[in-house]
Design an enzyme around this catalytic site. Structure first.
Site, PDB file in Angstrom:
ATOM      1  N   GLY A 101      22.657 -11.118   7.876  1.00 48.16           N
ATOM      2  CA  GLY A 101      22.940 -11.805   7.143  1.00 48.16           C
ATOM      3  C   GLY A 101      22.364 -13.297   6.363  1.00 48.16           C
ATOM      4  N   LEU A 102      21.274 -12.473   6.908  1.00 44.05           N
ATOM      5  CA  LEU A 102      19.931 -13.902   6.230  1.00 44.05           C
ATOM      6  C   LEU A 102      18.857 -13.418   5.467  1.00 44.05           C
ATOM      7  CD1 LEU A 102      19.381 -14.921  10.677  1.00 44.05           C
ATOM      8  CD2 LEU A 102      20.723 -16.224   8.415  1.00 44.05           C
ATOM      9  N   THR A 104      17.172 -11.119   4.810  1.00 49.26           N
ATOM     10  CA  THR A 104      15.631 -10.712   5.748  1.00 49.26           C
ATOM     11  C   THR A 104      15.006 -10.036   4.188  1.00 49.26           C
ATOM     12  OG1 THR A 104      17.335  -9.056   6.530  1.00 49.26           O
ATOM     13  CG2 THR A 104      16.085 -10.151   7.978  1.00 49.26           C
ATOM     14  N   SER A 105      16.271  -8.946   3.651  1.00 47.24           N
ATOM     15  CA  SER A 105      15.083  -8.333   2.588  1.00 47.24           C
ATOM     16  C   SER A 105      14.998  -9.148   1.610  1.00 47.24           C
ATOM     17  CB  SER A 105      16.598  -7.011   1.531  1.00 47.24           C
ATOM     18  OG  SER A 105      16.940  -8.089   1.339  1.00 47.24           O
ATOM     19  N   ALA A 106      15.967 -10.552   1.336  1.00 45.20           N
ATOM     20  CA  ALA A 106      14.770 -11.059   0.472  1.00 45.20           C
ATOM     21  C   ALA A 106      13.704 -12.350   0.645  1.00 45.20           C
ATOM     22  CB  ALA A 106      15.830 -11.927  -0.543  1.00 45.20           C
ATOM     23  N   ALA A 107      13.362 -12.550   1.624  1.00 45.00           N
ATOM     24  CA  ALA A 107      12.512 -12.785   2.290  1.00 45.00           C
ATOM     25  C   ALA A 107      10.794 -12.142   2.454  1.00 45.00           C
ATOM     26  CB  ALA A 107      12.639 -13.747   3.817  1.00 45.00           C
ATOM     27  N   ASP A 148      19.276 -15.402  -2.972  1.00 44.79           N
ATOM     28  CA  ASP A 148      18.597 -14.920  -2.353  1.00 44.79           C
ATOM     29  C   ASP A 148      16.775 -14.958  -2.241  1.00 44.79           C
ATOM     30  OD1 ASP A 148      21.044 -14.883  -0.373  1.00 44.79           O
ATOM     31  OD2 ASP A 148      20.829 -12.778   0.177  1.00 44.79           O
TER      32      ASP A 148
HETATM   33  C1  MEV Z   1      25.813 -11.596   0.525  1.00 43.03           C
HETATM   34  O1  MEV Z   1      24.688 -12.355   1.172  1.00 43.03           O
HETATM   35  C2  MEV Z   1      26.851 -12.498  -0.567  1.00 43.03           C
HETATM   36  C3  MEV Z   1      27.847 -11.764  -1.456  1.00 43.03           C
HETATM   37  O2  MEV Z   1      28.494 -12.950  -1.868  1.00 43.03           O
HETATM   38  C4  MEV Z   1      27.493 -10.796  -2.100  1.00 43.03           C
HETATM   39  C5  MEV Z   1      26.280 -11.105  -3.099  1.00 43.03           C
HETATM   40  O3  MEV Z   1      26.533 -13.131  -3.674  1.00 43.03           O
HETATM   41  O4  MEV Z   1      25.409  -9.989  -3.925  1.00 43.03           O
HETATM   42  C6  MEV Z   1      29.200 -11.333  -0.668  1.00 43.03           C
END
Ligand code: MEV
Length: 320
Positions: A101-102, A104-107, A148
Protein backbone atom coordinates in the site's frame (compact mmCIF):
# COMPACT_ATOMS: atom_id res chain seq x y z
CA UNK A 1 26.75 3.63 -12.29
CA UNK A 2 23.51 5.62 -12.71
CA UNK A 3 21.31 5.32 -9.68
CA UNK A 4 17.88 6.81 -9.04
CA UNK A 5 16.02 6.99 -5.75
CA UNK A 6 12.25 7.51 -5.82
CA UNK A 7 10.08 8.07 -2.73
CA UNK A 8 7.36 5.69 -1.67
CA UNK A 9 3.94 7.32 -1.42
CA UNK A 10 1.27 7.22 1.27
CA UNK A 11 -2.35 8.19 0.68
CA UNK A 12 -3.21 10.55 3.53
CA UNK A 13 -6.86 11.09 2.56
CA UNK A 14 -9.33 10.24 -0.20
CA UNK A 15 -8.46 6.74 -1.46
CA UNK A 16 -11.39 4.98 -3.19
CA UNK A 17 -13.41 8.24 -3.39
CA UNK A 18 -10.74 9.48 -5.83
CA UNK A 19 -11.73 6.70 -8.26
CA UNK A 20 -15.15 8.45 -8.52
CA UNK A 21 -13.62 11.88 -9.13
CA UNK A 22 -13.34 13.23 -5.56
CA UNK A 23 -10.26 14.87 -3.98
CA UNK A 24 -7.37 12.82 -2.57
CA UNK A 25 -4.15 13.87 -0.87
CA UNK A 26 -0.93 11.87 -1.21
CA UNK A 27 2.48 12.40 0.39
CA UNK A 28 5.93 11.29 -0.72
CA UNK A 29 7.91 9.66 2.10
CA UNK A 30 11.56 9.75 3.09
CA UNK A 31 11.59 5.99 2.37
CA UNK A 32 13.03 5.56 -1.11
CA UNK A 33 13.29 2.76 -3.65
CA UNK A 34 16.72 2.62 -5.25
CA UNK A 35 17.34 1.45 -8.83
CA UNK A 36 20.79 1.01 -10.38
CA UNK A 37 21.45 0.49 -14.09
CA UNK A 38 24.70 -0.87 -15.54
CA UNK A 39 25.72 -2.63 -18.73
CA UNK A 40 24.86 -6.32 -18.78
CA UNK A 41 27.86 -8.64 -18.85
CA UNK A 42 25.94 -10.97 -21.19
CA UNK A 43 23.50 -10.64 -24.06
CA UNK A 44 20.63 -10.78 -21.60
CA UNK A 45 18.69 -8.14 -19.69
CA UNK A 46 19.21 -8.98 -16.02
CA UNK A 47 16.81 -7.78 -13.30
CA UNK A 48 17.63 -8.33 -9.64
CA UNK A 49 15.25 -7.48 -6.78
CA UNK A 50 13.76 -8.96 -3.61
CA UNK A 51 11.50 -10.96 -5.96
CA UNK A 52 14.53 -12.80 -7.37
CA UNK A 53 16.83 -12.63 -10.39
CA UNK A 54 15.37 -12.68 -13.86
CA UNK A 55 17.19 -12.93 -17.20
CA UNK A 56 15.49 -12.00 -20.46
CA UNK A 57 16.80 -12.31 -24.01
CA UNK A 58 14.20 -9.88 -25.35
CA UNK A 59 12.34 -6.96 -23.75
CA UNK A 60 9.13 -8.22 -25.35
CA UNK A 61 9.36 -11.48 -23.37
CA UNK A 62 6.90 -11.97 -20.51
CA UNK A 63 8.16 -11.13 -17.04
CA UNK A 64 5.63 -12.00 -14.37
CA UNK A 65 7.90 -10.83 -11.53
CA UNK A 66 9.21 -7.53 -12.91
CA UNK A 67 6.45 -6.27 -15.19
CA UNK A 68 6.94 -2.56 -14.39
CA UNK A 69 10.67 -2.74 -15.07
CA UNK A 70 10.33 -4.59 -18.36
CA UNK A 71 7.57 -2.19 -19.45
CA UNK A 72 9.90 0.71 -18.59
CA UNK A 73 12.58 -0.83 -20.85
CA UNK A 74 9.99 -1.08 -23.64
CA UNK A 75 8.77 2.52 -23.20
CA UNK A 76 12.31 3.95 -23.18
CA UNK A 77 13.03 1.90 -26.34
CA UNK A 78 9.87 2.94 -28.19
CA UNK A 79 9.27 6.51 -27.00
CA UNK A 80 12.83 7.77 -26.54
CA UNK A 81 15.31 5.68 -28.53
CA UNK A 82 13.24 4.41 -31.45
CA UNK A 83 15.12 1.07 -31.13
CA UNK A 84 15.60 -1.56 -28.42
CA UNK A 85 17.88 -0.47 -25.62
CA UNK A 86 21.06 -2.62 -25.38
CA UNK A 87 21.08 -5.31 -22.63
CA UNK A 88 21.45 -3.80 -19.15
CA UNK A 89 21.50 -5.07 -15.60
CA UNK A 90 18.94 -3.43 -13.31
CA UNK A 91 19.17 -3.79 -9.53
CA UNK A 92 16.31 -2.76 -7.26
CA UNK A 93 16.47 -2.17 -3.51
CA UNK A 94 13.30 -1.34 -1.61
CA UNK A 95 12.90 -0.59 2.11
CA UNK A 96 9.50 -2.36 2.14
CA UNK A 97 7.97 -5.49 0.60
CA UNK A 98 5.84 -5.08 -2.57
CA UNK A 99 2.02 -4.71 -2.31
CA UNK A 100 2.01 -3.03 1.09
CA UNK A 101 0.00 0.00 0.00
CA UNK A 102 2.96 2.38 -0.37
CA UNK A 103 2.97 2.62 -4.17
CA UNK A 104 6.12 0.52 -4.62
CA UNK A 105 5.24 -0.09 -8.28
CA UNK A 106 5.06 3.67 -8.96
CA UNK A 107 8.39 4.31 -7.18
CA UNK A 108 10.10 1.37 -8.92
CA UNK A 109 8.81 2.58 -12.30
CA UNK A 110 9.87 6.21 -11.78
CA UNK A 111 13.32 5.20 -10.47
CA UNK A 112 13.86 2.68 -13.30
CA UNK A 113 12.97 5.23 -15.99
CA UNK A 114 15.13 7.92 -14.39
CA UNK A 115 18.14 5.59 -14.01
CA UNK A 116 17.76 4.30 -17.59
CA UNK A 117 17.60 7.85 -18.99
CA UNK A 118 20.68 8.84 -16.98
CA UNK A 119 22.47 5.71 -18.29
CA UNK A 120 21.63 6.83 -21.83
CA UNK A 121 22.69 10.43 -21.06
CA UNK A 122 19.24 11.72 -21.93
CA UNK A 123 17.89 14.65 -19.92
CA UNK A 124 14.15 15.03 -19.41
CA UNK A 125 12.22 17.27 -17.03
CA UNK A 126 10.25 15.93 -14.07
CA UNK A 127 6.87 16.57 -15.70
CA UNK A 128 7.83 14.32 -18.64
CA UNK A 129 9.29 11.69 -16.30
CA UNK A 130 5.99 11.66 -14.36
CA UNK A 131 4.08 11.31 -17.65
CA UNK A 132 6.27 8.40 -18.83
CA UNK A 133 5.94 6.69 -15.42
CA UNK A 134 2.16 6.99 -15.57
CA UNK A 135 2.20 5.56 -19.11
CA UNK A 136 4.13 2.50 -17.86
CA UNK A 137 1.61 1.94 -15.02
CA UNK A 138 -1.32 2.20 -17.45
CA UNK A 139 0.33 -0.26 -19.85
CA UNK A 140 0.90 -2.77 -17.04
CA UNK A 141 -2.34 -2.34 -15.09
CA UNK A 142 -4.82 -1.29 -17.77
CA UNK A 143 -6.02 1.62 -15.56
CA UNK A 144 -4.11 3.80 -13.12
CA UNK A 145 -4.52 7.26 -11.69
CA UNK A 146 -1.45 9.52 -12.10
CA UNK A 147 -1.43 10.23 -8.34
CA UNK A 148 1.25 7.74 -7.23
CA UNK A 149 3.71 8.21 -10.08
CA UNK A 150 3.34 12.02 -10.01
CA UNK A 151 3.89 12.17 -6.22
CA UNK A 152 6.90 9.85 -6.37
CA UNK A 153 8.57 11.98 -9.07
CA UNK A 154 7.71 15.43 -7.65
CA UNK A 155 7.87 14.69 -3.91
CA UNK A 156 5.91 16.61 -1.27
CA UNK A 157 2.14 16.77 -0.85
CA UNK A 158 0.06 16.19 -3.96
CA UNK A 159 -3.64 17.00 -4.27
CA UNK A 160 -5.60 15.30 -7.01
CA UNK A 161 -9.11 16.15 -8.18
CA UNK A 162 -9.94 13.91 -11.13
CA UNK A 163 -13.40 15.49 -11.63
CA UNK A 164 -11.74 18.81 -12.45
CA UNK A 165 -8.77 17.15 -14.23
CA UNK A 166 -6.43 18.66 -11.62
CA UNK A 167 -3.25 17.33 -10.05
CA UNK A 168 -0.90 19.66 -8.21
CA UNK A 169 2.05 19.61 -5.86
CA UNK A 170 1.12 21.85 -2.93
CA UNK A 171 3.44 24.63 -1.83
CA UNK A 172 2.81 23.56 1.79
CA UNK A 173 5.86 21.99 3.47
CA UNK A 174 4.73 21.00 6.96
CA UNK A 175 7.01 18.83 9.06
CA UNK A 176 4.75 15.96 10.05
CA UNK A 177 6.10 12.92 11.92
CA UNK A 178 4.51 9.69 10.84
CA UNK A 179 4.93 6.01 11.54
CA UNK A 180 3.68 3.04 9.62
CA UNK A 181 2.47 -0.42 10.49
CA UNK A 182 2.69 -2.77 7.51
CA UNK A 183 0.02 -5.45 7.38
CA UNK A 184 -0.10 -8.52 5.14
CA UNK A 185 -2.83 -8.18 2.52
CA UNK A 186 -4.99 -11.00 1.26
CA UNK A 187 -7.30 -9.18 -1.15
CA UNK A 188 -5.87 -7.31 -4.12
CA UNK A 189 -6.44 -3.65 -5.04
CA UNK A 190 -8.52 -4.89 -7.96
CA UNK A 191 -10.82 -6.91 -5.60
CA UNK A 192 -11.24 -3.96 -3.25
CA UNK A 193 -11.96 -1.43 -6.02
CA UNK A 194 -14.52 -3.91 -7.43
CA UNK A 195 -16.10 -4.30 -3.99
CA UNK A 196 -16.60 -0.52 -3.70
CA UNK A 197 -18.06 -0.45 -7.20
CA UNK A 198 -20.56 -3.16 -6.21
CA UNK A 199 -21.54 -1.09 -3.13
CA UNK A 200 -21.82 2.01 -5.32
CA UNK A 201 -24.13 0.37 -7.85
CA UNK A 202 -26.34 -1.12 -5.13
CA UNK A 203 -26.45 1.74 -2.60
CA UNK A 204 -25.54 4.72 -4.73
CA UNK A 205 -27.12 7.50 -2.61
CA UNK A 206 -25.45 6.21 0.57
CA UNK A 207 -22.04 5.60 -1.01
CA UNK A 208 -22.08 9.02 -2.69
CA UNK A 209 -22.70 10.65 0.71
CA UNK A 210 -19.72 8.73 2.12
CA UNK A 211 -17.57 9.95 -0.78
CA UNK A 212 -18.77 13.54 -0.22
CA UNK A 213 -17.73 13.31 3.44
CA UNK A 214 -14.33 11.91 2.46
CA UNK A 215 -13.95 14.79 -0.01
CA UNK A 216 -14.78 17.32 2.71
CA UNK A 217 -12.30 15.67 5.08
CA UNK A 218 -9.58 15.81 2.44
CA UNK A 219 -10.14 19.55 1.85
CA UNK A 220 -10.32 20.27 5.59
CA UNK A 221 -6.99 18.47 6.05
CA UNK A 222 -5.32 21.15 3.90
CA UNK A 223 -6.35 23.76 6.41
CA UNK A 224 -5.15 21.58 9.31
CA UNK A 225 -1.80 21.02 7.53
CA UNK A 226 -1.40 24.75 6.83
CA UNK A 227 -1.98 25.62 10.49
CA UNK A 228 -0.14 22.49 11.64
CA UNK A 229 -3.22 21.67 13.69
CA UNK A 230 -2.16 18.12 14.59
CA UNK A 231 -5.23 17.38 16.74
CA UNK A 232 -7.57 18.19 13.89
CA UNK A 233 -5.43 16.27 11.39
CA UNK A 234 -5.58 13.20 13.63
CA UNK A 235 -9.34 13.44 14.09
CA UNK A 236 -9.77 13.70 10.30
CA UNK A 237 -7.63 10.56 9.85
CA UNK A 238 -9.78 8.56 12.27
CA UNK A 239 -13.03 9.74 10.62
CA UNK A 240 -11.68 8.97 7.12
CA UNK A 241 -10.69 5.51 8.33
CA UNK A 242 -14.15 4.81 9.69
CA UNK A 243 -15.75 5.91 6.42
CA UNK A 244 -13.46 3.51 4.54
CA UNK A 245 -14.45 0.82 6.99
CA UNK A 246 -18.12 1.64 6.29
CA UNK A 247 -17.39 0.97 2.62
CA UNK A 248 -16.12 -2.49 3.63
CA UNK A 249 -12.50 -2.14 2.51
CA UNK A 250 -10.87 -2.50 5.94
CA UNK A 251 -10.85 -5.71 8.01
CA UNK A 252 -11.41 -6.57 11.65
CA UNK A 253 -7.66 -6.72 12.46
CA UNK A 254 -7.05 -3.20 11.18
CA UNK A 255 -10.30 -1.81 12.63
CA UNK A 256 -9.53 -3.29 16.06
CA UNK A 257 -6.03 -1.85 16.03
CA UNK A 258 -7.16 1.62 14.92
CA UNK A 259 -9.88 1.75 17.52
CA UNK A 260 -7.32 0.59 20.15
CA UNK A 261 -4.96 3.39 19.05
CA UNK A 262 -7.75 5.96 19.31
CA UNK A 263 -8.74 4.85 22.81
CA UNK A 264 -5.08 4.87 23.86
CA UNK A 265 -4.70 8.53 22.89
CA UNK A 266 -2.72 8.12 19.64
CA UNK A 267 -3.23 11.42 17.78
CA UNK A 268 -4.44 9.92 14.52
CA UNK A 269 -4.35 6.76 12.41
CA UNK A 270 -5.98 5.31 9.32
CA UNK A 271 -5.57 2.61 6.75
CA UNK A 272 -3.87 3.91 3.63
CA UNK A 273 -4.36 2.65 0.08
CA UNK A 274 -6.81 0.07 -1.18
CA UNK A 275 -7.30 -1.67 2.20
CA UNK A 276 -7.50 -5.16 3.73
CA UNK A 277 -4.20 -4.38 5.43
CA UNK A 278 -1.35 -2.85 3.51
CA UNK A 279 -0.32 0.24 5.42
CA UNK A 280 -1.67 1.83 8.58
CA UNK A 281 -0.41 5.40 8.78
CA UNK A 282 -0.07 6.87 12.26
CA UNK A 283 0.41 10.48 13.26
CA UNK A 284 3.54 10.62 15.44
CA UNK A 285 5.17 7.59 17.09
CA UNK A 286 3.65 4.85 19.21
CA UNK A 287 5.09 3.46 22.45
CA UNK A 288 6.74 0.03 22.68
CA UNK A 289 3.66 -1.20 24.53
CA UNK A 290 1.38 -0.13 21.70
CA UNK A 291 3.71 -1.70 19.17
CA UNK A 292 3.51 -4.98 21.11
CA UNK A 293 -0.28 -4.64 21.17
CA UNK A 294 -0.25 -4.08 17.38
CA UNK A 295 1.61 -7.40 16.89
CA UNK A 296 -0.88 -9.10 19.20
CA UNK A 297 -3.97 -7.73 17.43
CA UNK A 298 -2.66 -8.27 13.90
CA UNK A 299 -1.21 -11.74 14.65
CA UNK A 300 0.24 -13.36 11.51
CA UNK A 301 -0.87 -10.37 9.41
CA UNK A 302 1.75 -8.16 11.14
CA UNK A 303 4.71 -7.37 8.87
CA UNK A 304 6.64 -4.41 10.27
CA UNK A 305 6.59 -1.17 12.23
CA UNK A 306 8.51 1.76 10.76
CA UNK A 307 8.87 4.92 12.85
CA UNK A 308 10.41 8.34 12.19
CA UNK A 309 8.97 8.65 8.70
CA UNK A 310 8.44 12.15 7.35
CA UNK A 311 7.24 13.80 4.16
CA UNK A 312 9.95 13.98 1.50
CA UNK A 313 10.05 17.27 -0.38
CA UNK A 314 12.94 16.45 -2.72
CA UNK A 315 11.19 13.92 -4.98
CA UNK A 316 13.19 11.70 -7.27
CA UNK A 317 16.97 11.90 -6.94
CA UNK A 318 19.38 10.87 -9.67
CA UNK A 319 23.09 10.23 -9.23
CA UNK A 320 25.92 8.75 -11.27
C1 MEV B 1 -5.04 2.44 -4.12
O1 MEV B 1 -3.76 2.70 -3.57
C2 MEV B 1 -5.90 3.67 -4.07
C3 MEV B 1 -7.29 3.49 -4.66
O2 MEV B 1 -7.95 4.75 -4.48
C4 MEV B 1 -7.28 3.09 -6.11
C5 MEV B 1 -6.79 4.20 -7.05
O3 MEV B 1 -6.77 5.39 -6.68
O4 MEV B 1 -6.48 3.86 -8.22
C6 MEV B 1 -8.07 2.44 -3.89
Amino acid sequence: MPLARAPLVVKLFGEHAVVYGYHALAAALNLKVEVKVEPSSSREYVIESALGVERLRDIRADSPRHRYIVQSLRVVSSDILGRDIEPVKITVNSPVPPSCGLATSAAVTAATLAALLKYLNIKVDRAYLAELSHKVEVLVQGRASPMDTYTSVMGGLVLIYPRGGEISRLSLTPRVDLSLVLVQRVKTTKDLVAHVYAMYTRYREIVEKIFELIDEICLKSLNALTKLNIDELGMLMYVNHNLLSALGVSNHYVDSLISYFRQSGVLGAKMSGAGDGGTIVILGKISEDLERKAREILRDRYLAYISSVCIDYSGIEIAR
